[in-house]
Design a protein around this motif. Sequence first.
Motif, mmCIF file in Angstrom:
data_model
loop_
_atom_site.group_PDB
_atom_site.id
_atom_site.type_symbol
_atom_site.label_atom_id
_atom_site.label_comp_id
_atom_site.label_asym_id
_atom_site.label_seq_id
_atom_site.Cartn_x
_atom_site.Cartn_y
_atom_site.Cartn_z
ATOM 1 N N LEU A 137 35.682 46.831 52.174
ATOM 2 C CA LEU A 137 34.988 46.284 51.008
ATOM 3 C C LEU A 137 35.922 45.332 50.294
ATOM 4 N N SER A 138 35.445 44.140 49.961
ATOM 5 C CA SER A 138 36.325 43.138 49.365
ATOM 6 C C SER A 138 35.611 42.298 48.325
ATOM 7 N N PHE A 139 36.406 41.798 47.386
ATOM 8 C CA PHE A 139 35.997 40.731 46.473
ATOM 9 C C PHE A 139 36.637 39.439 46.996
ATOM 10 N N PRO A 140 35.883 38.468 47.448
ATOM 11 C CA PRO A 140 36.485 37.202 47.894
ATOM 12 C C PRO A 140 37.158 36.474 46.740
ATOM 13 N N LEU A 141 38.351 35.928 47.016
ATOM 14 C CA LEU A 141 39.088 35.124 46.029
ATOM 15 C C LEU A 141 39.424 33.752 46.617
ATOM 16 N N ASN A 142 38.581 33.268 47.499
ATOM 17 C CA ASN A 142 38.898 32.042 48.229
ATOM 18 C C ASN A 142 38.196 30.808 47.663
ATOM 19 N N GLN A 143 37.864 30.860 46.386
ATOM 20 C CA GLN A 143 37.267 29.681 45.765
ATOM 21 C C GLN A 143 38.259 28.513 45.813
ATOM 22 N N PRO A 144 37.779 27.277 45.910
ATOM 23 C CA PRO A 144 38.652 26.110 46.082
ATOM 24 C C PRO A 144 39.783 26.021 45.062
ATOM 25 N N THR A 145 39.499 26.308 43.795
ATOM 26 C CA THR A 145 40.554 26.192 42.770
ATOM 27 C C THR A 145 41.673 27.202 43.022
ATOM 28 N N ILE A 146 41.319 28.415 43.439
ATOM 29 C CA ILE A 146 42.326 29.445 43.726
ATOM 30 C C ILE A 146 43.122 29.061 44.970
ATOM 31 N N GLN A 147 42.437 28.558 45.976
ATOM 32 C CA GLN A 147 43.141 28.148 47.199
ATOM 33 C C GLN A 147 44.147 27.038 46.890
ATOM 34 N N GLU A 148 43.731 26.093 46.067
ATOM 35 C CA GLU A 148 44.618 24.966 45.717
ATOM 36 C C GLU A 148 45.868 25.459 44.998
ATOM 37 N N LYS A 149 45.705 26.379 44.050
ATOM 38 C CA LYS A 149 46.857 26.919 43.326
ATOM 39 C C LYS A 149 47.730 27.784 44.230
#
Length: 354
Positions: A137-149
Amino acid sequence: MDVLRPPLVRIGVRVYRKTLIQEQPFPHEEEEEDFYTGPGDGADEPCDAFVVEETERGFQCRVEVPSPLCKYIIGKKGETKKRLETETRTSISIPKPGVEGEIVITGQRRSGVVSARTRIDVLLDSFRKKQPFTHFLSFPLNQPTIQEKFLQFKEEVLEKCSKDRGVSSSLFQNPAKLHLTLGTLVLLNEQEIQKACELLQRCKEDFVDQITGGQPLTVEVAGVEYMNDDPAMTDVLYAKVHMKDGSDRLQMVADQLVERFVASGLMLKEWDRVKLHATVMNTLFRKDPTEERNSTMTGKSSFKERESFNGQNILKLFENFHFGEVQLDSVCLSQRFSSDVSGYYATSGQLCFS
């Protein structure tokens, strides 16, 4: 001892009488010829958890078993199955390898069938715990702004700390797979996957909607911390997360989801509370570039020898590094060793907040 005035024992708020029981020797009684007192007699085995049917030839019990586990009931050269049948005086029918179906236990005595079923359950439980997890079970944290940072974080760490022992680019998480892990599952067939998906939806109705109000949770990802005791011997470095509004709603959702999945038997309880963390560096990644990037969630997910790195400077320089804010709007039943079109893990099921 005066039987009318037995000594009293207080345990907590309860009081018990202490009764002396004196065993009396009984003369040997001749047993019936077909009475079996071996290790599999099972007359005192609990049987409320499953159904034993009476048939024309005796008794029968059926148990659904994922095909990957059937080999453990058969054993090497069929020895485990033969021993179970001999000791419980039953016959055990097992589906062919790779075929999903039921194990059927038959016998003339109910106690033998119950004993065989109980033993099979113990074997299945033991070997299931030894299987590598298949989903989580996971909460994705791969939104573009997070990936960029995250990529900025990686670049700056390599620029400022690459001379520290063990620090290299191979330690970093795949930015497309950044996530928060809630817990791991071993789902061995489509029926078990479907059961997990249905449970997710019941959780939404039972408590998730009430906690979230049917709205995404705004989470801030900021700061780094290490997983083990000595920062000079770091195995896992992770980004910390917290609710933007300062509430504990994210923790409540995570804890109650895990509690419900543990109660259903689909997940093993590992901690009293879910440790919400987003792995950014892991020494397991160095060993094998194809290693599933989710291995920090359980100590038994990989048995590879770990080579630590010195994370002291990273922790000092990036203690308050801000990875950004993200709207968490779903919990995914993610498949290990997989990717979807976005680069994140393929999803078997999903619980959406809104």
